[in-house]
Design a protein around this motif. Structure first.
Motif, PDB file in Angstrom:
ATOM      1  N   TYR A 154      60.935  22.106  54.988  1.00 12.30           N
ATOM      2  CA  TYR A 154      59.655  21.878  54.321  1.00 12.30           C
ATOM      3  C   TYR A 154      59.155  20.456  54.604  1.00 12.30           C
ATOM      4  O   TYR A 154      57.968  20.243  54.868  1.00 12.30           O
ATOM      5  CB  TYR A 154      59.774  22.127  52.814  1.00 12.30           C
ATOM      6  N   GLU A 155      60.056  19.483  54.550  1.00 14.42           N
ATOM      7  CA  GLU A 155      59.706  18.092  54.846  1.00 14.42           C
ATOM      8  C   GLU A 155      59.352  17.937  56.326  1.00 14.42           C
ATOM      9  O   GLU A 155      58.396  17.240  56.669  1.00 14.42           O
ATOM     10  CB  GLU A 155      60.854  17.152  54.466  1.00 14.42           C
ATOM     11  N   LEU A 160      58.143  20.236  58.318  1.00 15.26           N
ATOM     12  CA  LEU A 160      56.832  20.872  58.480  1.00 15.26           C
ATOM     13  C   LEU A 160      55.722  19.917  58.024  1.00 15.26           C
ATOM     14  O   LEU A 160      54.721  19.731  58.728  1.00 15.26           O
ATOM     15  CB  LEU A 160      56.800  22.163  57.671  1.00 15.26           C
ATOM     16  N   ARG A 161      55.917  19.300  56.859  1.00 11.74           N
ATOM     17  CA  ARG A 161      54.924  18.378  56.317  1.00 11.74           C
ATOM     18  C   ARG A 161      54.719  17.185  57.257  1.00 11.74           C
ATOM     19  O   ARG A 161      53.588  16.809  57.562  1.00 11.74           O
ATOM     20  CB  ARG A 161      55.357  17.899  54.935  1.00 11.74           C
ATOM     21  N   GLY A 221      52.537  17.859  60.189  1.00 12.92           N
ATOM     22  CA  GLY A 221      51.150  18.235  59.933  1.00 12.92           C
ATOM     23  C   GLY A 221      50.959  19.712  59.650  1.00 12.92           C
ATOM     24  O   GLY A 221      49.837  20.207  59.643  1.00 12.92           O
ATOM     25  N   GLY A 222      52.053  20.413  59.392  1.00 13.99           N
ATOM     26  CA  GLY A 222      51.970  21.844  59.116  1.00 13.99           C
ATOM     27  C   GLY A 222      51.831  22.137  57.640  1.00 13.99           C
ATOM     28  O   GLY A 222      52.065  21.279  56.791  1.00 13.99           O
ATOM     29  N   GLU A 223      51.429  23.351  57.358  1.00 13.53           N
ATOM     30  CA  GLU A 223      51.339  23.826  55.977  1.00 13.53           C
ATOM     31  C   GLU A 223      51.863  25.252  55.921  1.00 13.53           C
ATOM     32  O   GLU A 223      52.029  25.907  56.951  1.00 13.53           O
ATOM     33  CB  GLU A 223      49.900  23.754  55.470  1.00 13.53           C
ATOM     34  N   ILE A 224      52.119  25.704  54.706  1.00 16.54           N
ATOM     35  CA  ILE A 224      52.627  27.055  54.479  1.00 16.54           C
ATOM     36  C   ILE A 224      51.584  27.836  53.704  1.00 16.54           C
ATOM     37  O   ILE A 224      50.980  27.309  52.771  1.00 16.54           O
ATOM     38  CB  ILE A 224      53.942  27.017  53.678  1.00 16.54           C
ATOM     39  N   GLU A 225      51.410  29.086  54.106  1.00 15.73           N
ATOM     40  CA  GLU A 225      50.562  29.994  53.346  1.00 15.73           C
ATOM     41  C   GLU A 225      51.369  31.259  53.079  1.00 15.73           C
ATOM     42  O   GLU A 225      51.969  31.824  53.987  1.00 15.73           O
ATOM     43  CB  GLU A 225      49.285  30.331  54.119  1.00 15.73           C
ATOM     44  N   ASP A 271      48.363  20.246  63.458  1.00 18.47           N
ATOM     45  CA  ASP A 271      47.532  21.011  62.513  1.00 18.47           C
ATOM     46  C   ASP A 271      47.846  22.495  62.700  1.00 18.47           C
ATOM     47  O   ASP A 271      47.304  23.134  63.607  1.00 18.47           O
ATOM     48  CB  ASP A 271      46.050  20.728  62.762  1.00 18.47           C
ATOM     49  N   THR A 315      49.666  26.305  60.611  1.00 15.80           N
ATOM     50  CA  THR A 315      50.069  27.003  59.397  1.00 15.80           C
ATOM     51  C   THR A 315      51.168  27.997  59.717  1.00 15.80           C
ATOM     52  O   THR A 315      51.066  28.749  60.691  1.00 15.80           O
ATOM     53  CB  THR A 315      48.875  27.762  58.775  1.00 15.80           C
TER      54      THR A 315
END
Length: 168
Positions: free
Chosen positions: A36-37, A39-40, A43-47, A62, A64
């Motif tokens: 999770y860290e 990914l953050r 520059g990624g995010e989770i949906e 950038d 997801t």
């Protein structure tokens, strides 16, 4: 459209995954990679959605990762690591390391070379070989405990042990 393939060998993919974790210093208090860290930081995010596990990259830094609503935390960790494998091996890779057309959408369906490469990346990111072997011995070959230690599912730990030639 199928994802491009990486020209990297599985051993090179393994080294690359471990290098990514080290360069980004994303280890938790137990020494495991905090996906999770990572990914953050990238520059990624989770949906969370009802669609298949997938990755959508808009541009470098950038993107997801899509996780289904019905999966476990352990499965999600592996999925994130897997999708990061696509990001590094099949999106950000230099042209000379790719076979096929570059794409920005990756869906985790079926078995093919790009999916296997992403799984190799994920396994090595979450369960580096040397640490896995040491932990496997320290925990007396108890795969349930090994899986708990690395925060992965039992099947993921079993496949990793088999790949490393350890008794299952």
């Amino acid at each position: 459209m199928e994802a491009p393939q990486s020209r990297l060998s599985y051993s090179a993919i393994a080294r690359y995954a471990e290098q990514i974790a080290s360069e980004n210093d994303v280890f938790d208090e137990r020494g495991n990679v905090d996906v999770y860290e990572l990914l953050r930081k990238l520059g990624g995010e989770i949906e969370i959605d009802d669609r298949a596990e997938s990755l959508d990259v808009r541009e470098n830094g950038d993107f997801t990762v899509f996780l289904p609503t019905h999966t476990s935390r352990l499965r999600d960790r592996f999925t994130i690591a897997h999708e990061l494998g696509h990001y590094f091996l099949h999106f950000r890779a230099p042209d000379q390391n790719l076979i096929g057309e570059r794409t920005s959408t990756f869906t985790r369906l079926g078995r093919n070379i790009p999916e296997t490469q992403a799984n190799v990346f994920a396994s090595n990111l979450l369960m580096p070989a040397a640490q896995f072997k040491t932990t496997f011995c320290r925990l007396e070959q108890d795969l349930v405990s090994v899986a708990e230690h690395f925060e992965v599912s039992y099947p993921a730990a079993k496949v990793r042990a088999e790949f490393l030639g350890l008794p299952t």
